[in-house]
Design a protein around this motif. Structure first.
Motif, short mmCIF file in Angstrom:
data_model
loop_
_atom_site.label_atom_id
_atom_site.label_comp_id
_atom_site.label_asym_id
_atom_site.label_seq_id
_atom_site.Cartn_x
_atom_site.Cartn_y
_atom_site.Cartn_z
N HIS A 1 1.12 3.99 -2.92
CA HIS A 1 0.82 5.40 -2.66
C HIS A 1 1.99 6.29 -3.09
O HIS A 1 1.78 7.33 -3.72
CB HIS A 1 0.49 5.62 -1.19
CG HIS A 1 0.25 7.05 -0.85
ND1 HIS A 1 -0.90 7.71 -1.23
CD2 HIS A 1 1.02 7.96 -0.21
CE1 HIS A 1 -0.83 8.97 -0.82
NE2 HIS A 1 0.32 9.14 -0.20
N ASP A 2 3.20 5.87 -2.76
CA ASP A 2 4.38 6.64 -3.17
C ASP A 2 4.45 6.75 -4.69
O ASP A 2 4.75 7.83 -5.22
CB ASP A 2 5.66 6.00 -2.64
CG ASP A 2 5.82 6.15 -1.13
OD1 ASP A 2 5.04 6.91 -0.51
OD2 ASP A 2 6.72 5.49 -0.57
N TYR B 1 0.84 -1.20 0.00
CA TYR B 1 0.00 0.00 0.00
C TYR B 1 0.87 1.25 0.00
O TYR B 1 0.65 2.18 -0.77
CB TYR B 1 -0.95 0.02 1.20
CG TYR B 1 -1.68 1.33 1.31
CD1 TYR B 1 -2.80 1.57 0.52
CD2 TYR B 1 -1.22 2.35 2.14
CE1 TYR B 1 -3.47 2.79 0.57
CE2 TYR B 1 -1.89 3.56 2.20
CZ TYR B 1 -3.00 3.78 1.42
OH TYR B 1 -3.65 4.99 1.46
N SER B 2 1.89 1.26 0.87
CA SER B 2 2.77 2.42 0.98
C SER B 2 3.54 2.65 -0.33
O SER B 2 3.65 3.78 -0.81
CB SER B 2 3.74 2.21 2.14
OG SER B 2 4.65 3.28 2.23
N GLU C 1 1.97 6.71 -6.76
CA GLU C 1 0.93 7.66 -7.18
C GLU C 1 1.36 9.10 -6.94
O GLU C 1 1.09 9.98 -7.77
CB GLU C 1 -0.38 7.35 -6.46
CG GLU C 1 -1.01 6.06 -6.92
CD GLU C 1 -2.14 5.57 -6.04
OE1 GLU C 1 -2.52 6.27 -5.07
OE2 GLU C 1 -2.65 4.46 -6.31
N VAL C 2 2.03 9.36 -5.85
CA VAL C 2 2.53 10.71 -5.56
C VAL C 2 3.57 11.12 -6.61
O VAL C 2 3.52 12.24 -7.14
CB VAL C 2 3.11 10.80 -4.13
CG1 VAL C 2 3.86 12.10 -3.91
CG2 VAL C 2 1.98 10.64 -3.10
N LEU D 1 -6.17 12.27 -5.67
CA LEU D 1 -5.34 11.06 -5.60
C LEU D 1 -6.18 10.01 -4.89
O LEU D 1 -6.74 10.28 -3.82
CB LEU D 1 -4.08 11.30 -4.78
CG LEU D 1 -2.89 11.96 -5.44
CD1 LEU D 1 -1.75 12.12 -4.43
CD2 LEU D 1 -2.41 11.16 -6.63
N ASN D 2 -6.25 8.83 -5.47
CA ASN D 2 -6.95 7.72 -4.86
C ASN D 2 -8.42 8.03 -4.55
O ASN D 2 -8.89 7.82 -3.44
CB ASN D 2 -6.22 7.29 -3.58
CG ASN D 2 -5.97 5.82 -3.56
OD1 ASN D 2 -6.56 5.06 -4.32
ND2 ASN D 2 -5.08 5.40 -2.69
N ASP E 1 -6.84 5.95 -9.38
CA ASP E 1 -5.56 6.34 -8.80
C ASP E 1 -5.37 7.86 -8.83
O ASP E 1 -5.07 8.47 -7.82
CB ASP E 1 -4.39 5.66 -9.52
CG ASP E 1 -4.37 4.16 -9.29
OD1 ASP E 1 -4.93 3.68 -8.28
OD2 ASP E 1 -3.78 3.46 -10.13
#
Length: 114
Positions: free
Chosen positions: A8-9, A4-5, A11-12, A28-29, A38
């Protein structure tokens, strides 16, 4: 680092890549109980629904290979939900981005997958 982390990274990093190319990030998300997107971004009065795929390496294939017809159908459903929810009157399209490596390098960005 959890999946997950890491996701997320990725996506950032993907959002930052888009910003540097003139996109405005809306969400985002973005999620409902039925679907998720996303990244939702706009550029030139078009909304882009971006699926982000991250792979540390291509040992098991590229991230974009995982965007199957079923995944495109799910993306389309989510985009329609967002358009209806936000009452968006304009154009929109599905997009995909692949990132790789420990530094989250964008290896490919496809502005329209339909």
């Amino acid at each position: 680092m959890s999946n997950y982390s890491t996701g997320h990274d990725a996506e950032v990093y993907a959002a930052e890549y888009l910003k540097q190319r003139g996109f405005k990030i809306i969400a985002l998300n973005w999620k409902t109980r039925l679907c998720e997107i996303d990244i939702v971004a706009t550029k030139n009065a078009v909304v882009y629904f971006v699926e982000v795929k991250y792979r540390q390496n291509n040992k098991h294939g590229s991230g974009l290979e995982y965007i199957t017809p079923k995944k495109v159908q799910q993306m389309s459903f989510a985009a329609e939900m967002w358009v209806q929810n936000e009452q968006w009157p304009g154009d929109f399209q599905l997009a995909a981005m692949e990132l790789g490596g420990e530094d989250f390098v964008v290896t490919e960005f496809i502005e329209s997958i339909m």
